[in-house]
Design an enzyme around this catalytic site. Structure first.
Site, PDB file in Angstrom:
ATOM      1  N   GLY A   8     -51.428 -28.896 -34.601  1.00 56.79           N
ATOM      2  CA  GLY A   8     -50.160 -29.379 -34.092  1.00 56.79           C
ATOM      3  C   GLY A   8     -49.274 -29.862 -35.215  1.00 56.79           C
ATOM      4  O   GLY A   8     -49.673 -29.910 -36.378  1.00 56.79           O
ATOM      5  N   ASN A   9     -48.060 -30.239 -34.876  1.00 55.62           N
ATOM      6  CA  ASN A   9     -47.120 -30.705 -35.895  1.00 55.62           C
ATOM      7  C   ASN A   9     -47.550 -32.020 -36.519  1.00 55.62           C
ATOM      8  O   ASN A   9     -47.232 -32.291 -37.677  1.00 55.62           O
ATOM      9  CB  ASN A   9     -45.725 -30.856 -35.279  1.00 55.62           C
ATOM     10  CG  ASN A   9     -45.080 -29.521 -34.977  1.00 55.62           C
ATOM     11  OD1 ASN A   9     -44.721 -28.784 -35.869  1.00 55.62           O
ATOM     12  ND2 ASN A   9     -44.955 -29.209 -33.695  1.00 55.62           N
ATOM     13  N   THR A  10     -48.287 -32.836 -35.770  1.00 55.15           N
ATOM     14  CA  THR A  10     -48.697 -34.151 -36.259  1.00 55.15           C
ATOM     15  C   THR A  10     -50.170 -34.196 -36.627  1.00 55.15           C
ATOM     16  O   THR A  10     -50.542 -34.750 -37.669  1.00 55.15           O
ATOM     17  CB  THR A  10     -48.397 -35.231 -35.201  1.00 55.15           C
ATOM     18  OG1 THR A  10     -47.008 -35.180 -34.860  1.00 55.15           O
ATOM     19  CG2 THR A  10     -48.732 -36.614 -35.726  1.00 55.15           C
ATOM     20  N   ILE A  12     -54.254 -32.156 -36.511  1.00 52.89           N
ATOM     21  CA  ILE A  12     -55.131 -31.009 -36.294  1.00 52.89           C
ATOM     22  C   ILE A  12     -56.325 -31.500 -35.494  1.00 52.89           C
ATOM     23  O   ILE A  12     -56.998 -32.456 -35.882  1.00 52.89           O
ATOM     24  CB  ILE A  12     -55.606 -30.409 -37.624  1.00 52.89           C
ATOM     25  CG1 ILE A  12     -54.422 -29.851 -38.422  1.00 52.89           C
ATOM     26  CG2 ILE A  12     -56.643 -29.306 -37.382  1.00 52.89           C
ATOM     27  CD1 ILE A  12     -54.787 -29.358 -39.801  1.00 52.89           C
ATOM     28  N   TYR A 100     -41.855 -13.767 -19.682  1.00 54.00           N
ATOM     29  CA  TYR A 100     -40.961 -14.443 -20.620  1.00 54.00           C
ATOM     30  C   TYR A 100     -40.082 -13.380 -21.246  1.00 54.00           C
ATOM     31  O   TYR A 100     -40.557 -12.269 -21.526  1.00 54.00           O
ATOM     32  CB  TYR A 100     -41.806 -15.131 -21.699  1.00 54.00           C
ATOM     33  CG  TYR A 100     -41.289 -16.466 -22.190  1.00 54.00           C
ATOM     34  CD1 TYR A 100     -41.225 -17.562 -21.335  1.00 54.00           C
ATOM     35  CD2 TYR A 100     -40.899 -16.640 -23.511  1.00 54.00           C
ATOM     36  CE1 TYR A 100     -40.783 -18.802 -21.790  1.00 54.00           C
ATOM     37  CE2 TYR A 100     -40.461 -17.881 -23.976  1.00 54.00           C
ATOM     38  CZ  TYR A 100     -40.399 -18.950 -23.110  1.00 54.00           C
ATOM     39  OH  TYR A 100     -39.962 -20.170 -23.567  1.00 54.00           O
ATOM     40  N   GLY A 107     -45.013 -20.504 -27.815  1.00 52.83           N
ATOM     41  CA  GLY A 107     -45.869 -21.187 -28.769  1.00 52.83           C
ATOM     42  C   GLY A 107     -47.341 -20.942 -28.482  1.00 52.83           C
ATOM     43  O   GLY A 107     -47.761 -20.866 -27.318  1.00 52.83           O
ATOM     44  N   ALA A 108     -48.115 -20.804 -29.551  1.00 52.64           N
ATOM     45  CA  ALA A 108     -49.553 -20.570 -29.391  1.00 52.64           C
ATOM     46  C   ALA A 108     -50.205 -21.698 -28.609  1.00 52.64           C
ATOM     47  O   ALA A 108     -51.150 -21.474 -27.840  1.00 52.64           O
ATOM     48  CB  ALA A 108     -50.211 -20.430 -30.757  1.00 52.64           C
ATOM     49  N   ASP A 109     -49.709 -22.928 -28.779  1.00 47.92           N
ATOM     50  CA  ASP A 109     -50.277 -24.060 -28.059  1.00 47.92           C
ATOM     51  C   ASP A 109     -50.033 -23.952 -26.565  1.00 47.92           C
ATOM     52  O   ASP A 109     -50.889 -24.336 -25.763  1.00 47.92           O
ATOM     53  CB  ASP A 109     -49.718 -25.372 -28.602  1.00 47.92           C
ATOM     54  CG  ASP A 109     -48.197 -25.432 -28.573  1.00 47.92           C
ATOM     55  OD1 ASP A 109     -47.542 -24.364 -28.577  1.00 47.92           O
ATOM     56  OD2 ASP A 109     -47.657 -26.554 -28.550  1.00 47.92           O
ATOM     57  N   ARG A 110     -48.879 -23.407 -26.189  1.00 48.43           N
ATOM     58  CA  ARG A 110     -48.565 -23.253 -24.755  1.00 48.43           C
ATOM     59  C   ARG A 110     -49.465 -22.198 -24.115  1.00 48.43           C
ATOM     60  O   ARG A 110     -49.936 -22.368 -22.985  1.00 48.43           O
ATOM     61  CB  ARG A 110     -47.089 -22.904 -24.584  1.00 48.43           C
ATOM     62  CG  ARG A 110     -46.153 -23.997 -25.101  1.00 48.43           C
ATOM     63  CD  ARG A 110     -44.701 -23.580 -25.063  1.00 48.43           C
ATOM     64  NE  ARG A 110     -44.189 -23.556 -23.699  1.00 48.43           N
ATOM     65  CZ  ARG A 110     -42.972 -23.110 -23.378  1.00 48.43           C
ATOM     66  NH1 ARG A 110     -42.171 -22.624 -24.321  1.00 48.43           N
ATOM     67  NH2 ARG A 110     -42.565 -23.125 -22.117  1.00 48.43           N
TER      68      ARG A 110
END
Length: 256
Positions: A8-10, A12, A100, A107-110
């Site tokens: 993630g941005n903040t 791992i 979509y 996003g890969a996280d989504r």
């Protein structure tokens, strides 16, 4: 064993799966400048310190929203574990019907969160809320259609924006506000962030239920660092901290 990594941005987040069991979870701060050696030594050390042999890792999959770190991660996995990792990205087999306009934008996280939620609730229409650096809201049908959703500033970003964009408002700790009417500036900001988040999520869930599922109430799953702050607010059917890791593992199994 399977090593699943969520960048993630903040932070791992990592997870080690022994069969279906999540045997270990760990975290570290995200540093886009980390070298492959530094990250490889960290991974092997954290496994050993928790009683696991790095040699037992046979498969690795990674979900990353920080592209600048991906090259180092790929080198880490090949150099320190002798295996080429699966990165969740456009073109892999997800078994989702991506409704979509441009699936490459998702996003890969989504995607991983959607797969994780479906692995737990395969017969439900789902709203998936990931409360991290950003708050993402995703909609997946019981027919495995990924319909998209919404992206909001996360709680930390919102607090930071108030502090940096005004002359007198301070940075505050993100906590559960005990009362709606703050009796100080700090309490007022905490109330606004906390109850504003509850209100926005409730509104999204209500509108999705009405507009997408025509009044049928979907099951709401939450994950992310701030989700537990709202666990007893009556919004979520379940809070699953390891949801993205479950989705990363599912993606790997889909692509064997």
């Amino acid at each position: 064993m399977i090593l699943a990594i969520d960048v993630g941005n903040t932070t791992i987040q990592g997870g080690l799966f022994n069969g279906e069991k999540l045997a270990l979870q760990f975290r570290r701060m995200t540093n886009p400048g980390v070298s492959s050696d530094e990250f490889g030594i960290f991974l092997r050390a954290v496994l050993r310190e928790n009683g696991f042999d790095p040699a037992d890792v046979t498969e690795i999959a990674c979900c990353s929203v920080v592209p600048s770190i991906n090259h180092s991660l790929a080198n880490t996995f090949t150099k320190y574990f002798g295996t080429e990792a699966l990165f969740i990205q456009a073109g892999i087999r997800t078994r989702l019907k991506l409704k979509y306009a441009n699936p490459k934008e998702i996003g890969a996280d989504r995607i991983a969160a959607a797969l994780g939620a479906l692995s737990r609730y395969p017969d439900c229409n789902l709203i998936i809320i990931d409360m991290g650096t950003a708050t993402t809201i995703d909609v997946v049908t019981k027919s495995r259609e990924y319909l998209g959703g919404a992206i909001l500033p996360g709680l930390k970003i919102s607090v930071g924006a108030l502090a940096s964009g005004t002359a007198k408002l301070p940075q505050v700790e993100i906590v559960r506000a005990e009362k709606i009417c703050g009796a100080s500036t700090i309490e007022a900001i905490q109330s606004g962030i906390y109850y504003g988040t509850i209100g926005s999520i409730k509104e999204f869930c209500a509108r999705i239920g009405d507009e997408i599922f025509h009044g049928e109430k979907p099951f709401v799953v939450a994950t992310g660092g701030f989700a537990r702050l709202f666990a007893d607010c009556g919004i979520f059917g379940e809070v699953i901290p390891e949801l993205v890791l479950l989705g990363v593992k599912t993606a790997l199994e889909n692509n064997r």
